[in-house]
Design an enzyme around this catalytic site. Structure first.
Site, PDB file in Angstrom:
ATOM      1  CB  CYS A   1      -0.928   0.002   1.216  1.00  0.00           C
ATOM      2  SG  CYS A   1      -2.344   1.105   1.015  1.00  0.00           S
TER       3      CYS A   1
ATOM      4  CG  ASP B   1      -4.327  -0.751  10.119  1.00  0.00           C
ATOM      5  OD1 ASP B   1      -3.314  -1.080  10.762  1.00  0.00           O
ATOM      6  OD2 ASP B   1      -4.304   0.103   9.211  1.00  0.00           O
TER       7      ASP B   1
END
Length: 203
Positions: free
Chosen positions: A7, A128
């Site tokens: 990412c 996360d």
């Protein structure tokens, strides 16, 4: 096999590297407050250079629904990842505008967060420690999870094998763990991917 997502890509060099390594997903960050923010135009240009076998994910934080749908429908991205306070109503409205998949991210601090994640109507969930913290959360929270997920937060080449061995996530998502001084690093990207592939062979 564990899927891999790199990412926060922003440069032509990043695309050249992933086209060699072939992770399953890469992420473009459209959240303006992020240090990894890129414009939709830049993402569109990078996407054209991306190998067709790699899916591009757009990362958004409380973005206008029409904006997200537009980037999905013009093929700037293949999936949308929602990292703000978007709820099931938001996702439902987005799905009326596009057929592309949606990932909803959740900050994992308690069992209540896990319960919320499992009720999401998104195609995928991502767990996360927080948006771009670069830190792991307490993986014990995932002991009773019943849904496949993207695992993010503080992953790097040295701990991703342990994560896969203990948790068996659908995918692992990394950003700061493949950077040197805030820039994506080919050696770290290679080491991360190699560690995942090696652990998958062991499993």
């Amino acid at each position: 096999m564990t899927k891999i997502k790199f990412c926060g890509l922003s440069r032509d060099e990043d695309i050249e590297t992933v086209n060699i390594l072939h992770p399953d997903y890469i992420g473009f960050v459209f959240a303006k407050k992020s240090k990894r923010f890129i414009t939709p135009q830049k993402a569109f240009e990078l996407k054209k250079k991306l190998a067709p076998s790699i899916q591009a994910v757009g990362v958004f934080v409380n973005e206008d629904i029409e904006t997200v749908a537009s980037l999905l429908n013009d093929n700037s991205i293949d999936l949308a990842q929602l990292h703000g306070q978007e709820n099931n109503a938001y996702i439902s409205a987005l799905k009326k505008l596009t057929a592309k998949p949606v990932i909803q991210a959740f900050c994992m601090t308690s069992k209540e967060d896990l319960a919320l994640a499992e009720k999401s109507i998104a195609d995928y969930i991502l767990l996360d420690s927080g948006t771009g913290t670069g830190k792991t959360f307490d993986w014990k929270l995932l002991h009773d999870i019943k849904r496949s997920y993207f695992l993010a937060g503080g992953l790097h080449a040295e701990n991703v094998s342990t994560a896969i061995h203990k948790l068996h996530p659908f995918a692992v998502d990394v950003s700061s763990g493949i950077e040197v001084n805030g820039i994506k690093n080919k050696e770290k990207m290679t080491a991360f991917l190699t560690a995942v592939k090696k652990e998958d062979k062991i499993l």
